[in-house]
Design a protein around this motif. Structure first.
Motif, PDB file in Angstrom:
ATOM      1  N   VAL A 179       2.073   7.568  11.812  1.00  0.00           N
ATOM      2  CA  VAL A 179       2.223   8.391  10.774  1.00  0.00           C
ATOM      3  C   VAL A 179       1.835   8.239   9.549  1.00  0.00           C
ATOM      4  O   VAL A 179       1.519   8.704   8.475  1.00  0.00           O
ATOM      5  N   CYS A 180       1.889   6.846   9.059  1.00  0.00           N
ATOM      6  CA  CYS A 180       1.590   6.227   7.920  1.00  0.00           C
ATOM      7  C   CYS A 180       0.412   6.598   7.332  1.00  0.00           C
ATOM      8  O   CYS A 180      -0.749   6.254   7.861  1.00  0.00           O
ATOM      9  N   PRO A 181       0.315   7.448   6.450  1.00  0.00           N
ATOM     10  CA  PRO A 181      -1.088   7.757   5.568  1.00  0.00           C
ATOM     11  C   PRO A 181      -1.972   6.620   5.185  1.00  0.00           C
ATOM     12  O   PRO A 181      -3.022   6.930   4.860  1.00  0.00           O
ATOM     13  N   VAL A 182      -1.521   5.728   4.836  1.00  0.00           N
ATOM     14  CA  VAL A 182      -2.117   4.743   4.435  1.00  0.00           C
ATOM     15  C   VAL A 182      -2.259   3.201   5.605  1.00  0.00           C
ATOM     16  O   VAL A 182      -2.488   2.115   4.980  1.00  0.00           O
ATOM     17  N   ARG A 183      -1.871   3.558   6.760  1.00  0.00           N
ATOM     18  CA  ARG A 183      -2.097   2.783   7.882  1.00  0.00           C
ATOM     19  C   ARG A 183      -1.462   1.149   7.827  1.00  0.00           C
ATOM     20  O   ARG A 183      -1.941   0.482   7.997  1.00  0.00           O
ATOM     21  N   ILE A 184       0.010   1.480   7.196  1.00  0.00           N
ATOM     22  CA  ILE A 184       0.613   0.229   7.274  1.00  0.00           C
ATOM     23  C   ILE A 184       1.116  -0.197   8.610  1.00  0.00           C
ATOM     24  O   ILE A 184       1.739   0.856   9.097  1.00  0.00           O
ATOM     25  N   ASP A 185       0.719  -1.260   9.265  1.00  0.00           N
ATOM     26  CA  ASP A 185       1.144  -1.448  10.551  1.00  0.00           C
ATOM     27  C   ASP A 185       2.273  -2.313  10.547  1.00  0.00           C
ATOM     28  O   ASP A 185       2.820  -3.552  10.451  1.00  0.00           O
ATOM     29  N   ILE A 186       3.559  -1.218  10.415  1.00  0.00           N
ATOM     30  CA  ILE A 186       4.793  -1.546   9.958  1.00  0.00           C
ATOM     31  C   ILE A 186       5.444  -2.573  11.304  1.00  0.00           C
ATOM     32  O   ILE A 186       6.091  -3.634  11.053  1.00  0.00           O
ATOM     33  N   PRO A 187       5.106  -2.192  12.727  1.00  0.00           N
ATOM     34  CA  PRO A 187       5.658  -3.055  13.720  1.00  0.00           C
ATOM     35  C   PRO A 187       5.228  -4.419  13.603  1.00  0.00           C
ATOM     36  O   PRO A 187       6.095  -5.361  13.759  1.00  0.00           O
TER      37      PRO A 187
ATOM     38  N   PRO B  64      11.837   2.470   8.010  1.00  0.00           N
ATOM     39  CA  PRO B  64      10.862   1.277   8.594  1.00  0.00           C
ATOM     40  C   PRO B  64      10.099   0.746   7.309  1.00  0.00           C
ATOM     41  O   PRO B  64      10.017  -0.439   7.287  1.00  0.00           O
ATOM     42  N   ILE B  65       9.805   1.513   6.273  1.00  0.00           N
ATOM     43  CA  ILE B  65       9.204   0.789   5.331  1.00  0.00           C
ATOM     44  C   ILE B  65      10.376  -0.065   4.408  1.00  0.00           C
ATOM     45  O   ILE B  65      10.076  -1.331   3.948  1.00  0.00           O
ATOM     46  N   GLY B  66      11.562   0.372   4.483  1.00  0.00           N
ATOM     47  CA  GLY B  66      12.755  -0.488   3.785  1.00  0.00           C
ATOM     48  C   GLY B  66      12.944  -1.904   4.632  1.00  0.00           C
ATOM     49  O   GLY B  66      13.055  -2.819   3.967  1.00  0.00           O
TER      50      GLY B  66
ATOM     51  N   ARG C  76       0.750  -1.115  -0.052  1.00  0.00           N
ATOM     52  CA  ARG C  76      -0.107  -0.053  -0.050  1.00  0.00           C
ATOM     53  C   ARG C  76       0.811   1.200  -0.034  1.00  0.00           C
ATOM     54  O   ARG C  76       0.171   2.211  -0.115  1.00  0.00           O
ATOM     55  N   CYS C  77       2.242   1.052   0.346  1.00  0.00           N
ATOM     56  CA  CYS C  77       3.177   2.287   0.668  1.00  0.00           C
ATOM     57  C   CYS C  77       2.970   3.256  -0.659  1.00  0.00           C
ATOM     58  O   CYS C  77       3.098   2.800  -1.856  1.00  0.00           O
ATOM     59  N   ILE C  78       2.768   4.623  -0.273  1.00  0.00           N
ATOM     60  CA  ILE C  78       2.730   5.555  -1.373  1.00  0.00           C
ATOM     61  C   ILE C  78       4.114   6.169  -1.295  1.00  0.00           C
ATOM     62  O   ILE C  78       4.481   7.388  -1.870  1.00  0.00           O
ATOM     63  N   ARG C  79       5.359   5.670  -0.715  1.00  0.00           N
ATOM     64  CA  ARG C  79       6.474   6.158  -0.842  1.00  0.00           C
ATOM     65  C   ARG C  79       6.693   7.941  -0.218  1.00  0.00           C
ATOM     66  O   ARG C  79       7.182   8.602  -0.806  1.00  0.00           O
ATOM     67  N   CYS C  80       5.765   8.185   0.777  1.00  0.00           N
ATOM     68  CA  CYS C  80       5.861   9.588   1.269  1.00  0.00           C
ATOM     69  C   CYS C  80       6.866   9.844   2.070  1.00  0.00           C
ATOM     70  O   CYS C  80       7.431  10.975   2.452  1.00  0.00           O
ATOM     71  N   SER C  81       7.577   8.735   2.821  1.00  0.00           N
ATOM     72  CA  SER C  81       8.869   9.036   3.805  1.00  0.00           C
ATOM     73  C   SER C  81       8.457   9.276   5.136  1.00  0.00           C
ATOM     74  O   SER C  81       9.428   9.718   5.814  1.00  0.00           O
ATOM     75  N   ALA C  82       7.171   9.529   5.557  1.00  0.00           N
ATOM     76  CA  ALA C  82       7.006  10.001   6.903  1.00  0.00           C
ATOM     77  C   ALA C  82       7.398   9.119   7.880  1.00  0.00           C
ATOM     78  O   ALA C  82       7.866   9.439   9.123  1.00  0.00           O
ATOM     79  N   CYS C  83       7.358   7.688   7.636  1.00  0.00           N
ATOM     80  CA  CYS C  83       7.850   6.861   8.611  1.00  0.00           C
ATOM     81  C   CYS C  83       9.345   6.648   8.894  1.00  0.00           C
ATOM     82  O   CYS C  83       9.950   6.914   9.976  1.00  0.00           O
ATOM     83  N   LEU C  84      10.156   7.537   7.790  1.00  0.00           N
ATOM     84  CA  LEU C  84      11.760   7.550   7.982  1.00  0.00           C
ATOM     85  C   LEU C  84      11.626   8.701   9.059  1.00  0.00           C
ATOM     86  O   LEU C  84      12.796   8.574   9.828  1.00  0.00           O
TER      87      LEU C  84
HETATM   88  S1  SF4 Z   1       4.704   6.399   6.120  1.00  0.00           S
HETATM   89 FE1  SF4 Z   1       3.502   4.657   5.084  1.00  0.00          FE
HETATM   90  S2  SF4 Z   1       3.225   5.243   2.945  1.00  0.00           S
HETATM   91 FE2  SF4 Z   1       4.825   6.616   3.896  1.00  0.00          FE
HETATM   92  S3  SF4 Z   1       6.766   5.883   3.240  1.00  0.00           S
HETATM   93 FE3  SF4 Z   1       6.382   4.888   5.253  1.00  0.00          FE
HETATM   94  S4  SF4 Z   1       5.057   3.122   4.996  1.00  0.00           S
HETATM   95 FE4  SF4 Z   1       5.187   4.448   2.913  1.00  0.00          FE
END
Ligand code: SF4
Length: 491
Positions: free
Chosen positions: A372-380, A339-341, A310-318
């Protein structure tokens, strides 16, 4: 690339890097928080964004076929690429067909993922990055360190030095009186790139979204360089990950509201370019779209991990990740850092190599990335699941890892009450010895083991091992009758 702990240790020693990262991530993070707070229904918007992407992924094959049909109808040529090699070969073939020995590129994660620049170089084709930060990385013969701000690890003085040193070798030189003012640096980059835009016959892009029903590709950017690449060359090749598809034009609504606020902290991004195939007499007259898998169907098959697509590569998680903030992007050994990487790389590539297998552990599991993930990816949750995948991949090892041996020993002790009592006594004794002879203590005075020798060295090299309490809970319970005779000290 070395495994994450090794690369991170080297990065942690670079104080300039840590200063640059802390400054940049805090600035973007604060900007994002302010503009997100302005949106009353932000949580509903997040749910809508997650819903759009989830629905598209659930029926991906159908949407991709619709996308292909729409693109072909609009005059584009669609190619399917199973992996990086196939995708790079397609782009090189298009460039060769037009006698092009150079291409201009819009910033694109997909083309970085497949190593397109290097593959084109091997074919005698120069690929020029036109995004300012990507240009800095390319001229500095460096690697991107952030999804959105690839040169986040560089400060102004370093950028000036790179421009003065390298621009002349690959095109228009930087002015001799170049200062490190951002506007002056941007002006030098603009002059340098202009001649490349006007000369190139072939442009290469990615896409932030691909709309199935209209056959529309969408690029969202801040500098306008993307629009130049998309409109000036005669031929355009877009390399698009198959997870970028959304079903309908109206699905873009939540996505285009979520993305700029989450990435650059802007209410709207300055440039949104959309195109569908070929328009006679306007823009590129030959359009190719390469639909790229490269591990995405593998990730899609993972019940827990598929949400990473779902990631839109916004980088908020970084920008909120305490681990990323301290080590930067290079330590992750991939174009997808942070985190997304840490979840996307193992999902796309599997966990068979040591470097990728180290990434799910590159997290404190604090949960800020999910918030912060705009598309609610439960990264943990995906990180924990990927850690399990790494452990599972070692179950058949002829020589088990020290961690596996420790877990087996723990399972043996925990499966029998007498063994457990014995282990508790032994650990209490260990605690007593440490308290008497140990030379390390934690803040607050609690004794701790220093770096252990042998198999324990890797674990204690980066963590404190507090001395176990002298008295176990069960011993305390027996002694005090569950707290009724509290105050009587241990024997
Ligand atoms: S915050 Fe969510 S959408 Fe944005 S880069 Fe990270 S995983 Fe992808």
């Amino acid at each position: 690339m070395p495994a994450f702990p090794t690369a991170a240790r080297a990065a942690l020693g670079d104080t300039q890097l840590r200063r640059n990262l802390a400054h940049a991530t805090h600035t973007i993070r604060d900007k994002r928080a302010k503009v997100v707070a302005e949106v009353e229904d932000w949580e509903d918007l997040r749910l809508a964004g997650a819903g759009v992407k989830e629905a598209a992924l659930r029926d991906l094959a159908t949407h991709l076929e619709t996308l292909e049909a729409s693109l072909v109808r609009a005059g584009a040529t669609v190619h399917w690429a199973r992996d990086a090699e196939e995708a790079c070969a397609i782009v090189a073939r298009v460039a060769h067909d037009h006698g092009a020995d150079e291409v201009v590129k819009v910033k694109s994660m997909a083309t970085a993922e497949i190593g397109l620049n290097e593959a084109l170089e091997a074919e005698g084709i120069a690929a020029w990055e036109t995004d300012l930060a990507e240009l800095i990385v390319q001229l500095g013969e460096d690697l991107p360190s952030h999804i959105l701000v690839p040169a986040i690890h560089r400060n102004r003085a370093e950028v000036r030095e790179i421009f003065l040193r390298r621009m002349a070798a690959v095109g228009r030189p930087a002015p001799a009186d170049l200062t490190d003012e951002p506007a002056v640096l941007a002006g030098a980059a603009r002059e340098h790139l202009r001649e490349k835009f006007l000369r190139a016959k072939v442009g290469v892009s990615g896409a932030n979204f691909a709309v199935a029903d209209t056959g529309t590709l969408v690029v969202v950017e801040s500098e306008g360089n993307g629009r130049m690449c998309l409109t000036l060359p005669d031929v355009l090749v877009s390399v698009v990950g198959i997870e970028k598809v959304v079903a309908t034009w109206s699905d873009l609504d939540p996505m285009l509201r979520l993305l700029p606020r989450s990435s650059t902290g802007e209410r709207m991004n300055p440039y949104t370019s959309t195109w569908s195939g070929v328009t006679p007499g306007d823009g590129p007259q030959e359009v190719h779209v390469v639909l790229l898998d490269n591990g995405r169907t593998r990730a899609l098959a993972d019940d827990v991990g598929r949400q990473a697509l779902r990631c839109i590569r916004c980088s908020a998680c970084l920008n909120v990740c305490p681990v990323y903030e301290r080590v930067g992007g290079h330590a992750y050994g991939s174009v997808y850092p942070g985190p997304i990487g840490a979840i996307l790389n193992p999902l796309l590539r599997g966990v068979s190599d040591e470097q990728t297998a180290s990434l799910p552990y590159a997290s404190s599991l604090c949960g800020a990335c999910f918030e912060v993930c705009p598309v609610r990816i439960d990264i943990p949750s995906v990180l924990v699941d990927q850690r399990a995948a790494v452990v599972d991949s070692h179950r058949g090892d002829r020589v088990p890892k020290a961690e596996a041996v420790a877990m087996r020993a723990a399972a043996w002790a925990f499966s029998d009450a007498r063994r457990l009592a014995w282990a508790e006594k032994a650990s209490g004794l260990g605690g007593r010895v440490l308290r008497r002879f140990g030379r390390t203590s934690l803040p607050g005075g609690r004794a701790a083991a220093g770096r252990l020798p042998g198999p324990g060295a890797a674990w204690t090299g980066a963590r404190d091992l507090p001395a176990p309490p002298e008295e176990s809970f069960r011993a305390w319970w027996d002694r005090t009758d569950g707290g009724r005779h509290e105050g009587e000290g241990p024997e």
